[in-house]
Scaffold this motif. Sequence first.
Motif, PDB file in Angstrom:
ATOM      1  N   GLY A  27     -12.768  93.589  57.739  1.00 59.16           N
ATOM      2  CA  GLY A  27     -12.143  92.859  58.845  1.00 59.16           C
ATOM      3  C   GLY A  27     -11.258  93.724  59.716  1.00 59.16           C
ATOM      4  O   GLY A  27     -11.128  94.940  59.509  1.00 59.16           O
ATOM      5  N   GLY A  28     -10.631  93.065  60.692  1.00 60.27           N
ATOM      6  CA  GLY A  28      -9.665  93.760  61.539  1.00 60.27           C
ATOM      7  C   GLY A  28      -8.550  94.319  60.679  1.00 60.27           C
ATOM      8  O   GLY A  28      -8.095  95.460  60.863  1.00 60.27           O
ATOM      9  N   SER A  29      -8.130  93.538  59.685  1.00 55.75           N
ATOM     10  CA  SER A  29      -7.034  93.987  58.812  1.00 55.75           C
ATOM     11  C   SER A  29      -7.416  95.254  58.057  1.00 55.75           C
ATOM     12  O   SER A  29      -6.560  96.104  57.804  1.00 55.75           O
ATOM     13  CB  SER A  29      -6.665  92.895  57.812  1.00 55.75           C
ATOM     14  OG  SER A  29      -6.402  91.691  58.492  1.00 55.75           O
ATOM     15  N   TRP A  54      -0.304  90.787  65.375  1.00 61.69           N
ATOM     16  CA  TRP A  54      -1.354  91.676  64.864  1.00 61.69           C
ATOM     17  C   TRP A  54      -0.971  93.136  64.972  1.00 61.69           C
ATOM     18  O   TRP A  54      -1.234  93.922  64.057  1.00 61.69           O
ATOM     19  CB  TRP A  54      -2.698  91.374  65.532  1.00 61.69           C
ATOM     20  CG  TRP A  54      -3.153  89.990  65.162  1.00 61.69           C
ATOM     21  CD1 TRP A  54      -3.240  88.908  65.994  1.00 61.69           C
ATOM     22  CD2 TRP A  54      -3.509  89.515  63.852  1.00 61.69           C
ATOM     23  NE1 TRP A  54      -3.638  87.798  65.283  1.00 61.69           N
ATOM     24  CE2 TRP A  54      -3.811  88.145  63.976  1.00 61.69           C
ATOM     25  CE3 TRP A  54      -3.604  90.117  62.604  1.00 61.69           C
ATOM     26  CZ2 TRP A  54      -4.199  87.359  62.882  1.00 61.69           C
ATOM     27  CZ3 TRP A  54      -3.997  89.341  61.507  1.00 61.69           C
ATOM     28  CH2 TRP A  54      -4.284  87.982  61.654  1.00 61.69           C
ATOM     29  N   THR A  64      -3.828  87.608  69.645  1.00 67.21           N
ATOM     30  CA  THR A  64      -4.506  86.329  69.485  1.00 67.21           C
ATOM     31  C   THR A  64      -3.554  85.151  69.251  1.00 67.21           C
ATOM     32  O   THR A  64      -3.778  84.049  69.756  1.00 67.21           O
ATOM     33  CB  THR A  64      -5.461  86.429  68.277  1.00 67.21           C
ATOM     34  OG1 THR A  64      -6.027  87.734  68.258  1.00 67.21           O
ATOM     35  CG2 THR A  64      -6.550  85.393  68.337  1.00 67.21           C
ATOM     36  N   ASP A 123      -6.912  97.774  69.077  1.00 67.59           N
ATOM     37  CA  ASP A 123      -7.506  96.632  68.374  1.00 67.59           C
ATOM     38  C   ASP A 123      -7.971  95.646  69.441  1.00 67.59           C
ATOM     39  O   ASP A 123      -7.158  95.047  70.137  1.00 67.59           O
ATOM     40  CB  ASP A 123      -6.434  95.997  67.468  1.00 67.59           C
ATOM     41  CG  ASP A 123      -6.898  94.678  66.835  1.00 67.59           C
ATOM     42  OD1 ASP A 123      -8.064  94.276  67.043  1.00 67.59           O
ATOM     43  OD2 ASP A 123      -6.069  94.060  66.131  1.00 67.59           O
ATOM     44  N   GLN A 133     -15.826  88.246  64.686  1.00 67.69           N
ATOM     45  CA  GLN A 133     -15.851  86.783  64.603  1.00 67.69           C
ATOM     46  C   GLN A 133     -15.311  86.002  65.798  1.00 67.69           C
ATOM     47  O   GLN A 133     -15.416  84.788  65.827  1.00 67.69           O
ATOM     48  CB  GLN A 133     -15.154  86.325  63.308  1.00 67.69           C
ATOM     49  CG  GLN A 133     -13.669  86.642  63.234  1.00 67.69           C
ATOM     50  CD  GLN A 133     -13.354  87.949  62.513  1.00 67.69           C
ATOM     51  OE1 GLN A 133     -14.135  88.872  62.562  1.00 67.69           O
ATOM     52  NE2 GLN A 133     -12.207  88.043  61.858  1.00 67.69           N
ATOM     53  N   LYS A 134     -14.744  86.675  66.783  1.00 67.06           N
ATOM     54  CA  LYS A 134     -14.247  85.942  67.942  1.00 67.06           C
ATOM     55  C   LYS A 134     -15.298  85.889  69.055  1.00 67.06           C
ATOM     56  O   LYS A 134     -15.705  84.820  69.477  1.00 67.06           O
ATOM     57  CB  LYS A 134     -12.975  86.585  68.509  1.00 67.06           C
ATOM     58  CG  LYS A 134     -11.875  86.813  67.495  1.00 67.06           C
ATOM     59  CD  LYS A 134     -11.180  85.507  67.158  1.00 67.06           C
ATOM     60  CE  LYS A 134      -9.868  85.713  66.430  1.00 67.06           C
ATOM     61  NZ  LYS A 134      -9.998  86.229  65.063  1.00 67.06           N
TER      62      LYS A 134
HETATM   63  N1  PMP Z   1      -6.543  91.749  65.063  1.00 73.03           N
HETATM   64  C1  PMP Z   1      -6.581  90.662  65.845  1.00 73.03           C
HETATM   65  C2  PMP Z   1      -6.274  90.821  67.291  1.00 73.03           C
HETATM   66  C3  PMP Z   1      -6.908  89.409  65.302  1.00 73.03           C
HETATM   67  O1  PMP Z   1      -6.960  88.332  66.081  1.00 73.03           O
HETATM   68  C4  PMP Z   1      -7.204  89.312  63.929  1.00 73.03           C
HETATM   69  C5  PMP Z   1      -7.605  88.022  63.281  1.00 73.03           C
HETATM   70  N2  PMP Z   1      -7.546  86.905  63.982  1.00 73.03           N
HETATM   71  C6  PMP Z   1      -7.110  90.462  63.159  1.00 73.03           C
HETATM   72  C7  PMP Z   1      -6.805  91.664  63.746  1.00 73.03           C
HETATM   73  C8  PMP Z   1      -7.379  90.411  61.669  1.00 73.03           C
HETATM   74  O2  PMP Z   1      -8.725  90.283  61.491  1.00 73.03           O
HETATM   75  P1  PMP Z   1      -9.367  89.908  60.084  1.00 73.03           P
HETATM   76  O3  PMP Z   1      -9.014  88.497  59.788  1.00 73.03           O
HETATM   77  O4  PMP Z   1     -10.827  90.125  60.344  1.00 73.03           O
HETATM   78  O5  PMP Z   1      -8.816  90.863  59.089  1.00 73.03           O
END
Ligand code: PMP
Length: 367
Positions: free
Chosen positions: A76-78, A105, A154, A174, A197-198
């Motif tokens: 994921g982004g995290s 974030w 977000t 990001d 996923q967005k």
């Molecule tokens: N960065 C942004 C800008 C996000 O909106 C999100 C999740 N909504 C994340 C990182 C984290 O992403 P993930 O849930 O895939 O780890």
Amino acid sequence: SSFLLVFLRDIILCDVLQVLFQAQKELLNYSGSGISVLEMSHRSSDFNKIINKTENLLRELLNIPDNYKVMFLQGGGSGQFSGVPLNLIGLKEDRCADYIVTGTWSAKAAKEAEKYGKVNVVHPKLDSYTKIPDPSSWTLNPSASYVYYCCNETVHGVEYNFTPETNGVVLVSDMSSNFLSRPVDVSKFGLIFAGAQKNVGCAGVTVVIVREDLLGHALKECPIVLDYKVQAEMNSLYNTPPCFSIYIMGLVLEWIKNNGGSAAMETLNKQKSAMIYDIISASNGFYACPVETACRSRMNVPFRVGKKEGDDALEKEFLEGASKRGMISLKGHRSVGGIRASLYNAVTVEDTAALAGYMREFLKEHQ
Ligand code: PMP
């Protein structure tokens, strides 16, 4: 007649529902292979075609220069909050990185980076995430390994409408929540990442676009699945990638391409967000968006109902009415409350008009 039906369906479904129909059609038997993408080996020639097609579409849609690698990773982004410092903070001996913290974030990303080096937040801490501090007030460190920012926050609805100038220091962004919502000049960046996923697919895959010369500097403790050099050299196939999510991303990218690419997405997203912000501005404070006008997000529009700080009962009523009209997921993030309208690429102008209409109606009833 089935040809006619398919033809009619394709005319009617110019929205992203097309992607779901396509996935449904191919679910049991992908392209005559006799099996589903869900069952396919990631080493098969069919999957190889899928991942290459997805990468090529992405390269085309974003005009990605040849000296950039594209990876499809998990976590994921995290995961990239760790991946970025693990791979890039060692670019320079000092192990310092500059972070611009304009919301939840980027704050999380900065906190994660602190595990691996020195983090310098380039501006005084903000008491609320409603603006981007003026670049003239940033104290960038010329010997930082990179400068990091989140292009669209977000949760708070804060989006950059400019690319930060770093005077030659590697720029990292990001773009999870505004990826492919507008054109971007990839050549200005050392690295861009985005969870799919967005705007470009379903959960499970994160795109990382990185300039080749930045590879090979990972810290020794970097987990191998996050090592960009390893993953880039192996075409994201060091280990089993999220095959189905990559396949879905390919379908979404095809849809974006057939609908005019990132420039066309930008036009629609400008139009959609303006529809909502205009109602907020003309509501005499009944609807209130705390974000400064210059950095209001086109993707996530946060607002309060009733008064500036929000009226809990009215907001509850607003959400219930929206739900009755088939509009869901409008509740603001639990950390900020209120309402948040997310207007990702898949949300149509018609969908947005329905929300705008409801907001007008609700205002008239309660003002
Ligand atoms: N960065 C942004 C800008 C996000 O909106 C999100 C999740 N909504 C994340 C990182 C984290 O992403 P993930 O849930 O895939 O780890």
